[in-house]
Structure formats: C-alpha cells, structure tokens
Design an enzyme around this catalytic site. Structure first.
Site, mmCIF file in Angstrom:
data_model
loop_
_atom_site.group_PDB
_atom_site.id
_atom_site.type_symbol
_atom_site.label_atom_id
_atom_site.label_comp_id
_atom_site.label_asym_id
_atom_site.label_seq_id
_atom_site.Cartn_x
_atom_site.Cartn_y
_atom_site.Cartn_z
ATOM 1 N N ARG A 3 -6.883 13.144 0.945
ATOM 2 C CA ARG A 3 -5.790 13.497 1.682
ATOM 3 C C ARG A 3 -4.326 12.746 1.209
ATOM 4 N NH1 ARG A 3 -7.256 10.414 7.213
ATOM 5 N NH2 ARG A 3 -9.088 11.631 6.987
ATOM 6 N N HIS A 4 -4.431 11.596 0.682
ATOM 7 C CA HIS A 4 -3.241 11.171 0.239
ATOM 8 C C HIS A 4 -3.062 11.010 -1.373
ATOM 9 C CE1 HIS A 4 -4.906 7.524 1.486
ATOM 10 N NE2 HIS A 4 -4.903 7.628 2.776
ATOM 11 N N ARG A 36 -9.326 8.259 -0.929
ATOM 12 C CA ARG A 36 -10.107 8.578 0.133
ATOM 13 C C ARG A 36 -11.150 9.935 0.018
ATOM 14 N NH1 ARG A 36 -8.799 6.490 5.756
ATOM 15 N NH2 ARG A 36 -10.557 8.069 6.240
ATOM 16 N N GLU A 94 -8.625 0.709 -2.795
ATOM 17 C CA GLU A 94 -9.727 0.454 -1.512
ATOM 18 C C GLU A 94 -10.675 1.864 -1.796
ATOM 19 O OE1 GLU A 94 -6.308 -1.202 1.457
ATOM 20 O OE2 GLU A 94 -6.980 0.984 1.765
ATOM 21 N N THR A 104 -7.089 6.845 10.092
ATOM 22 C CA THR A 104 -6.900 5.707 9.264
ATOM 23 C C THR A 104 -8.085 4.667 9.434
ATOM 24 O OG1 THR A 104 -5.623 3.566 8.626
ATOM 25 C CG2 THR A 104 -5.805 4.300 10.843
ATOM 26 N N THR A 105 -8.297 3.804 8.578
ATOM 27 C CA THR A 105 -9.584 3.085 8.555
ATOM 28 C C THR A 105 -9.584 2.452 10.010
ATOM 29 O OG1 THR A 105 -9.132 2.962 6.215
ATOM 30 C CG2 THR A 105 -10.982 1.481 7.115
ATOM 31 N N HIS A 134 -5.487 3.517 -1.578
ATOM 32 C CA HIS A 134 -6.661 3.999 -0.955
ATOM 33 C C HIS A 134 -7.314 5.548 -1.469
ATOM 34 C CE1 HIS A 134 -9.617 4.394 3.047
ATOM 35 N NE2 HIS A 134 -10.221 4.558 1.868
ATOM 36 N N ARG A 141 4.253 18.834 0.948
ATOM 37 C CA ARG A 141 4.998 19.907 0.336
ATOM 38 C C ARG A 141 4.394 20.615 -0.943
ATOM 39 N NH1 ARG A 141 10.473 21.634 0.918
ATOM 40 N NH2 ARG A 141 10.699 21.701 3.256
ATOM 41 N N ASN A 144 0.957 -1.222 -0.030
ATOM 42 C CA ASN A 144 0.189 0.003 0.045
ATOM 43 C C ASN A 144 0.879 1.391 -0.042
ATOM 44 O OD1 ASN A 144 -1.280 2.179 1.068
ATOM 45 N ND2 ASN A 144 -3.162 1.126 1.743
ATOM 46 N N HIS A 187 -3.845 -4.187 7.888
ATOM 47 C CA HIS A 187 -3.740 -3.219 8.667
ATOM 48 C C HIS A 187 -2.854 -3.147 10.206
ATOM 49 C CE1 HIS A 187 -5.255 0.558 10.682
ATOM 50 N NE2 HIS A 187 -5.816 0.840 9.431
ATOM 51 N N GLY A 188 -2.010 -2.242 10.043
ATOM 52 C CA GLY A 188 -1.110 -2.306 11.444
ATOM 53 C C GLY A 188 -0.183 -3.284 11.458
ATOM 54 N N ASP A 247 -0.083 4.513 -0.102
ATOM 55 C CA ASP A 247 -0.668 5.688 0.398
ATOM 56 C C ASP A 247 0.200 6.827 0.859
ATOM 57 O OD1 ASP A 247 -2.945 4.462 -0.435
ATOM 58 O OD2 ASP A 247 -3.818 4.507 1.491
ATOM 59 N N HIS A 248 0.936 6.292 1.928
ATOM 60 C CA HIS A 248 1.904 7.356 2.545
ATOM 61 C C HIS A 248 2.946 7.736 1.796
ATOM 62 C CE1 HIS A 248 -0.965 6.975 5.389
ATOM 63 N NE2 HIS A 248 -0.785 5.673 5.595
ATOM 64 N N GLU A 294 -11.235 -9.059 3.585
ATOM 65 C CA GLU A 294 -10.113 -8.800 3.950
ATOM 66 C C GLU A 294 -10.353 -8.650 5.585
ATOM 67 O OE1 GLU A 294 -7.317 -5.962 1.960
ATOM 68 O OE2 GLU A 294 -6.605 -5.144 3.979
HETATM 69 N N1 PXP Z 1 -6.152 -2.942 4.171
HETATM 70 C C1 PXP Z 1 -6.991 -1.834 4.252
HETATM 71 C C2 PXP Z 1 -8.402 -2.233 3.757
HETATM 72 C C3 PXP Z 1 -6.607 -0.580 4.555
HETATM 73 O O1 PXP Z 1 -7.671 0.541 4.623
HETATM 74 C C4 PXP Z 1 -5.503 -0.275 5.081
HETATM 75 C C5 PXP Z 1 -4.934 1.137 5.543
HETATM 76 O O2 PXP Z 1 -5.067 1.926 4.275
HETATM 77 C C6 PXP Z 1 -4.426 -1.429 4.844
HETATM 78 C C7 PXP Z 1 -4.913 -2.527 4.592
HETATM 79 C C8 PXP Z 1 -2.790 -0.917 5.182
HETATM 80 O O3 PXP Z 1 -2.853 -0.814 6.617
HETATM 81 P P1 PXP Z 1 -1.383 -0.428 7.108
HETATM 82 O O4 PXP Z 1 -1.244 1.135 6.561
HETATM 83 O O5 PXP Z 1 -1.708 -0.064 8.474
HETATM 84 O O6 PXP Z 1 -0.463 -1.460 6.778
#
Ligand code: PXP
Length: 242
Positions: A48-49, A44, A69, A99-100, A42, A17, A6, A190-191, A8-9, A150
């Site tokens: 935001r990202h 959103r 997502e 976050t979700t 994702h 910036r 993922n 997630h996490g 996103d970040h 998931e």
């Molecule tokens: N899966 C889903 C459905 C999510 O929404 C996210 C966070 O965007 C992730 C996985 C990844 O989570 P993390 O960034 O905590 O690894």
C-alpha cells in the site's frame, strides 16, 4: 540515542496520485543528510505504500543503515535475502489494519520466529522483533534466537488519560529492563511524536527509536529537515544530552 526515520508515508502520498513524486528515495537521502541515523521502511504484503523497487533503490543509496520491516511470509523472506538490509524488523501484519496494531505473538509461533531469525542471521542481517511490553514474549523472542527487540509504544501513545499513559510507560520501562538484562538490544517505536517522545527517550536501555507518521506529517508544515531536527532535539533533551 538513534533515530530511524520511517519514510513509508512519503510513498503513501506518492501512491495517492499514482505518479512518481514525492520520492521515498529522495526522502531517505534528505533524512540522512539532516540527521536520520538509519532509514526504516515497511514493505507490506499489499504494497500500500512502499513498493519492491523502492526497497532496492533505497538500499543501494543509503549511507547509514536500512531497517526493513516485514511480516513472516516466504515472499518477504525471499525479498529480504535479495535486498540484504542491515536490519530486518519482524512485524505482525493484518491486511485490514490501518497500521501495525500490536506486537508479534512470538509465544504462539516460536519455531517460525526461530526459523526466520536463523535464515536472516545466516545472511548477515540483524533481526529485531516488534513486540509488546510483555516479559514472556520477550523471553520467547530471546529463546527463538533474536537479540534485538523493538518495543511497541502504540498503547502508550494512544492512552487517553495520564494514569493510562503512566501504566503503559511503566510496562515499557520494565520490559526494557528485562530485555536488557537478557543482553538484548532494545529499540522502540510507533505513535511517537515530539510531544510524547520524551518519556520514552528517557528510558536508559532504549537505544533507537523508529518514527514515521508524525515526522512525515510535520514535514508537510516544516519540511523534513526541520521535523527531524525538532524530533532529535526532543529526544536528546529528554536524555539529558543537550
Ligand atoms: N516501528 C514499527 C515496527 C512499525 O511497524 C512502525 C509503523 O510502520 C513504526 C515503528 C513507526 O510508527 P509511526 O509511523 O507511528 O511513527
């Protein structure tokens, strides 16, 4: 076992910036080159990202699969039907959350889930539901037509005690078994970090992990290729395949 990276970040950092680097597209391509089995992002509602242009650019460039997502809104459905990613993961979304925070409440909106799932399936998009480790919710997702879930691993990742972690892990194990017995494909995410991924990777029914924040964080110190390598090593070691 597959790893969805993922990215996103990478976009979070870029947007801090308001410039055009680091590029999520470049991150997707590097991730694929160094072991990502699919790219997850994702879009959103508040952008935001990831931005709309990122989704199109990445969809056109990836050689593996794009897992988009998204929340269940008309705007997102229209977007998804334009982009046609290989996968859509339907997630709950609250604007104020960082976050979700939890899984989708399918029971409370079964008809809506069935509608979105059917529309996406008709377009040839595989649909996954981001869901808590709760058999009633999983059954509702199945009844709504979804064949992929998931499992939300956030409560496991955030547990502060060994007992709490084991409790959450047991819930995830039971949920994975229940969904698999229904014939569903089971993913999780997630996490997850290199430190906590092992227990989840050991669950035999889980076929794919989607991981973002910890991978991009580690990439700051190690580079994305090495962060991905370490994550896959932890996954495969837990699975007994190395
Ligand atoms: N899966 C889903 C459905 C999510 O929404 C996210 C966070 O965007 C992730 C996985 C990844 O989570 P993390 O960034 O905590 O690894």
């Amino acid at each position: 076992m597959l790893l969805g990276v993922n990215i996103d970040h990478v976009a979070t950092l870029r947007n801090a910036r308001g410039v055009n680097y680091p590029s999520p597209l470049e991150a997707a391509l590097v991730a694929e080159t160094y072991g990502a089995d699919l790219i997850t992002l994702h879009l959103r509602e508040d952008r935001r990202h990831i931005k709309d242009d990122d989704v199109f650019a990445i969809k056109n460039a990836v050689k593996t699969r794009l897992n988009l997502e998204m929340a269940m809104t008309e705007e997102m459905l229209t977007n998804a039907l334009k982009v046609l990613p290989e996968d859509v993961c339907i997630v709950p979304e609250k604007r104020e959350e960082v976050t979700t925070e939890g899984g989708l409440d399918v029971l409370a909106q079964k008809e809506k889930v069935a509608f979105y799932t059917a529309k996406l399936h008709q377009a040839g998009v595989r649909v996954s539901i981001f869901i808590g480790a709760d058999t009633e919710q999983i059954q509702a997702a199945y009844d709504a037509g979804a064949r992929v879930i998931e499992l939300h691993t956030g409560a496991y990742a955030d547990a502060h005690t060994a007992e709490g972690r084991e409790y959450e892990l047991q819930r995830i194990r039971s949920a994975a078994e229940f969904a698999s017995n229904l014939g569903m494909t089971v993913n999780a995410g997630h996490g997850l970090t290199v430190q906590n991924v092992g227990a989840i990777a050991k669950i035999p029914q889980i076929v794919e992990l989607n991981i973002g924040h910890s991978l991009i964080s580690q990439a700051v110190f190690l580079g994305l290729p090495e962060a991905i390598r370490q994550m896959k090593e932890a996954m495969y070691r837990a699975r007994g395949s190395i």
